[in-house]
Design an enzyme around this catalytic site. Sequence first.
Site, mmCIF file in Angstrom:
data_model
loop_
_atom_site.group_PDB
_atom_site.id
_atom_site.type_symbol
_atom_site.label_atom_id
_atom_site.label_comp_id
_atom_site.label_asym_id
_atom_site.label_seq_id
_atom_site.Cartn_x
_atom_site.Cartn_y
_atom_site.Cartn_z
ATOM 1 N N ASP A 1 0.854 -1.181 0.000
ATOM 2 C CA ASP A 1 0.000 0.000 0.000
ATOM 3 C C ASP A 1 0.897 1.240 0.000
ATOM 4 O OD1 ASP A 1 -2.355 1.627 0.449
ATOM 5 O OD2 ASP A 1 -1.732 1.760 2.544
ATOM 6 N N ASP B 1 -0.351 5.089 0.868
ATOM 7 C CA ASP B 1 -0.631 6.113 1.876
ATOM 8 C C ASP B 1 -0.504 5.559 3.290
ATOM 9 O OD1 ASP B 1 -1.180 7.623 -0.322
ATOM 10 O OD2 ASP B 1 -3.291 7.985 0.138
#
Length: 300
Positions: free
Chosen positions: A90, A92
Site C-alpha cells: 500500500d 498512503d
Amino acid sequence: MTVPDALIATLISPTGLSQADVLAASDAVARAGGIPSAEVAVDPPHATDLILRGLTAAAARAALEAALPHLDVVVQPAAGPRRKALLVADMDSTMIGQECIDELADFAGLKAEIAAITERAMQGELDFEAALDARVAALGGLGAEAIRRCLDERITLMPGARTLIGTMKAGGARTVLISGGFTAFTAEVADRIGFHRQVANVLHIRDGRLAGTVEKPIVDSAVKRATLLAERDALGLAGAATLAVGDGANDIPMLEAAGLGIAYHAKPKAAAAADAAVRVGDLTTLLWAQGIPRADWAAG
C-alpha cells in the site's frame, strides 16, 4: 490431535534487544503452552529468531505481543521460503507518511472534512468506493497544479522505504506499489522508492482543474487482492513466497491473501487481520522479518 508445526518468532527492536527480552519471550511462549526450542541470532542486537513448537501462529503472536509491547514480533512457519519473491505494498501511511487525498484537500481548504472521511474509510466504517467518490467530488474545481505542489511540499517517504525495496529487488524480488489513491501520486512515489510497478486510480482533469470524478472501476480492496494473486501467478510463485504490507481496512484482503501479511502502524482491523503488525519500528522491520541482516541491506 494435530501438533502445530514449528514456528519462527522474530523479535525485533530498532534500538536493540536485551537478553531479558529474549527470556521474557521464552517465558511467554511457555505460559501459553508452547515449547521454545532454540534461539538464533539474525542481526544482533536488533533481531533474534525464537524457534518454537506447540502453538498456532496466532496464539504465539498474541502471547508475545502482550508480553513485549516495546518490540515488534513476526511469527511465521519455520518451513517455506523466508525471503519473499514478491512484495505488494500500500502507499498512503505505509510507503509514505501522509494520506495524499487529505493533503490535496488542504489546498482546497477542506483538509479537516476530507481527513475525517478518510479516517472512517480506513477504519472500515464506510464503503470505500462511496467515500472515495465523495472526497473526489469535493475537490472538483481545484487547480491541477496543486498535485505538483502537494508532491513537492507535503509528501515524504516512510523511513526504511527505499532500503526495503532496494534490498528486496537486489535479492531478485518483484515489487508492486498499489493504492486506492491516485496515479498522479503513485507514479512519482514508485519512482522515488524504486518499485517495479504501480497501480492506482486515475483522477479526471479537465481544463487544468480536477473534474471531481475518478475513472471506474476503482482500485479497491478486491483489486488489491487480485493484483497480488495475479503477480504471484505470473511469477509462478507459491503463496508462501509473497509478502504484503498495508495499514487500512481496504488492505485486509491483500494482507490475508499474502504468504506473510504485515500491518504497518495500522488501524485495529488491519492489525488484527494481518499475520503480524509493525508497532514500533520502520519499514526495515520487514527485512529482519525475512531474516535479512543489515550487512545485506541496500543503501537507502
